[in-house]
Enzyme design. Structure first.
Site, PDB file in Angstrom:
ATOM      1  N   ASP A  45      47.292  48.962  40.449  1.00  0.00           N
ATOM      2  CA  ASP A  45      46.489  48.709  41.642  1.00  0.00           C
ATOM      3  C   ASP A  45      46.833  47.293  42.067  1.00  0.00           C
ATOM      4  OD1 ASP A  45      44.230  47.876  43.320  1.00  0.00           O
ATOM      5  OD2 ASP A  45      43.300  49.752  42.683  1.00  0.00           O
ATOM      6  N   SER A  46      47.149  47.075  43.328  1.00  0.00           N
ATOM      7  CA  SER A  46      47.645  45.750  43.738  1.00  0.00           C
ATOM      8  C   SER A  46      46.571  44.669  43.635  1.00  0.00           C
ATOM      9  CB  SER A  46      48.236  45.797  45.147  1.00  0.00           C
ATOM     10  OG  SER A  46      47.231  45.796  46.124  1.00  0.00           O
ATOM     11  N   THR A  81      47.733  48.353  49.238  1.00  0.00           N
ATOM     12  CA  THR A  81      47.446  47.636  50.489  1.00  0.00           C
ATOM     13  C   THR A  81      46.595  46.381  50.284  1.00  0.00           C
ATOM     14  OG1 THR A  81      45.505  49.032  50.873  1.00  0.00           O
ATOM     15  CG2 THR A  81      47.580  49.721  51.903  1.00  0.00           C
ATOM     16  N   ASP A  82      45.793  46.334  49.201  1.00  0.00           N
ATOM     17  CA  ASP A  82      44.839  45.224  49.057  1.00  0.00           C
ATOM     18  C   ASP A  82      45.517  43.857  49.085  1.00  0.00           C
ATOM     19  OD1 ASP A  82      42.735  46.960  48.969  1.00  0.00           O
ATOM     20  OD2 ASP A  82      42.442  46.867  46.802  1.00  0.00           O
ATOM     21  N   THR A 111      47.724  52.900  46.073  1.00  0.00           N
ATOM     22  CA  THR A 111      47.076  54.197  46.363  1.00  0.00           C
ATOM     23  C   THR A 111      48.067  55.323  46.575  1.00  0.00           C
ATOM     24  OG1 THR A 111      45.195  53.108  47.384  1.00  0.00           O
ATOM     25  CG2 THR A 111      45.573  55.362  48.060  1.00  0.00           C
ATOM     26  N   LYS A 129      45.071  42.486  56.028  1.00  0.00           N
ATOM     27  CA  LYS A 129      44.504  43.849  55.938  1.00  0.00           C
ATOM     28  C   LYS A 129      43.165  43.847  56.662  1.00  0.00           C
ATOM     29  CE  LYS A 129      43.086  47.537  52.819  1.00  0.00           C
ATOM     30  NZ  LYS A 129      42.884  48.014  51.440  1.00  0.00           N
ATOM     31  N   TYR A 133      37.837  17.622  69.149  1.00  0.00           N
ATOM     32  CA  TYR A 133      36.515  17.075  68.824  1.00  0.00           C
ATOM     33  C   TYR A 133      36.671  15.979  67.771  1.00  0.00           C
ATOM     34  CZ  TYR A 133      34.607  21.142  71.175  1.00  0.00           C
ATOM     35  OH  TYR A 133      34.294  22.087  72.113  1.00  0.00           O
TER      36      TYR A 133
HETATM   37  N1  ASP Z   1      43.357  49.220  45.709  1.00  0.00           N
HETATM   38  C1  ASP Z   1      44.576  49.798  46.252  1.00  0.00           C
HETATM   39  C2  ASP Z   1      45.726  48.838  45.964  1.00  0.00           C
HETATM   40  O1  ASP Z   1      45.781  47.813  46.558  1.00  0.00           O
HETATM   41  C3  ASP Z   1      44.440  50.027  47.708  1.00  0.00           C
HETATM   42  C4  ASP Z   1      45.640  50.667  48.392  1.00  0.00           C
HETATM   43  O2  ASP Z   1      46.727  50.774  47.883  1.00  0.00           O
HETATM   44  O3  ASP Z   1      45.449  51.089  49.538  1.00  0.00           O
HETATM   45  O4  ASP Z   1      46.549  49.114  45.111  1.00  0.00           O
END
Ligand code: ASP
Length: 327
Positions: free
Chosen positions: A54-55, A86-87, A12, A157, A274
């Protein structure tokens, strides 16, 4: 000034909205540096663009490429900052922590919840804080994001809507971004002898969340003989229903590693509390302790790329490789 290498992977932080308003990769590594010229006052900055994606689209083979890139450049720089979506940041950062388990340099992952051209955006402060941390503290593979500094292989996350996207559910934070970054020295992983130089990952594993009514027959049919390793997210202390024991016993007979995690954010610490947990251990399941599902799945992929011998897998899995598990 310290020499810091930024390895650019997209996310992002450098995305732009397309005609329909959806965020997609747009700006490149050079653009990113032009947006934040202040970085040059903090360190001698170099940049390598590895990918711009995009990750969500990150694949395990990318972790090997990233590990190689860091290894090839390790003597040229004092530290690395990886900009990444972030993903899947917790997965990539965990992978790098295992692959480069004996590297004695800071490798700091960061990204942002909002693109760098949005006003306001968390992009500039996250990047600046990551570079400051990488040039001041030798804290291994970590994530710097919002107010937190976290050991990468302990992260998950937790938010899509706040600027504080990551958490470390089982252990304390490694540090905090205050007026200056502060590090909790007790949480810094001590350097160990090299455990393995492996930088490959066998992604032929599956993670399954147990729910009441999950069919043993379906599990056997879908899973056995297809995967090299299985992670089961079980109840409580790692409790598994009696109805799924035939599946576990067949996995044992096939020498397939089955790791048990808990659906509770307290981890699998007492599987013998258990009888329904004890029976899983007796049939060969591997307790995952207080590992996140991200760290456990990456650890299993990393081990399986080295050996399919069940005894060796169990031994390595129970070893604290780089601070990912509390023994
Ligand atoms: N979809 C984006 C990614 O993972 C989300 C981000 O970067 O915050 O590349």
């Amino acid at each position: 000034m310290k020499k810091i290498c930024i390895i650019f992977c997209g996310g992002t932080i450098t995305m732009k909205r397309n005609k329909k308003g959806a965020l997609a990769p747009f700006y490149n590594a050079k653009d990113l540096l032009n947006f934040v010229p202040q970085l040059n006052q903090l360190a001698e900055i170099s940049v390598i663009q590895l990918v711009n994606i995009d990750s969500t689209n990150i694949e395990p083979k990318f972790w090997t490429i990233l590990s190689k890139t860091i290894k090839e450049n390790v003597n040229k720089y004092d530290g690395f900052v990886i900009t990444h979506g972030t993903d899947t940041m917790s997965y990539t950062a965990s992978a790098i922590s295992f692959a480069l388990n004996n590297i004695n340099k800071p490798i700091i992952f960061t990204g942002s919840q909002k693109p760098i051209t949005d006003i306001p955006s968390d992009a500039i402060s996250n990047l600046i804080n990551a570079v400051i941390v990488a040039s001041k503290f030798n804290i291994g593979v970590s994530i710097v994001f919002g107010p937190k500094i976290l050991r990468a292989n302990r992260t998950t996350k937790v938010s899509e809507s706040t600027l504080d996207a990551f958490d470390s559910p089982f252990v304390e934070q490694l540090g905090t971004i205050k007026l200056e970054p502060e590090i909790n020295l007790d949480m810094v992983t001590k350097n160990k002898d090299n455990i393995s130089n492996n930088i490959n990952f066998d992604s032929n594993i599956i993670v399954i969340k147990i729910i009441p009514g999950l069919s043993n027959a379906n599990l056997e049919e879908m899973i056995l003989s297809k995967y090299h390793g299985i992670i089961l997210e079980c109840y409580g202390h790692g409790n598994i229903p009696d109805s799924l024991m035939p599946f576990l016993n067949k996995a044992k007979a096939q020498q397939l590693p089955v790791v048990i995690l808990s659906q509770c954010k307290t981890g699998v610490t007492k599987m013998n509390l258990y009888a329904v947990g004890e029976q899983a251990v007796l049939s060969g399941a591997i307790p995952g302790g207080d590992m996140t599902v991200e760290a456990a799945s990456i650890k299993l992929m990393w081990i399986l790329a080295q050996t399919r011998d069940i005894k060796k897998i169990k031994k390595l899995f129970a070893t604290d490789i780089v601070g990912e598990i509390t023994i």
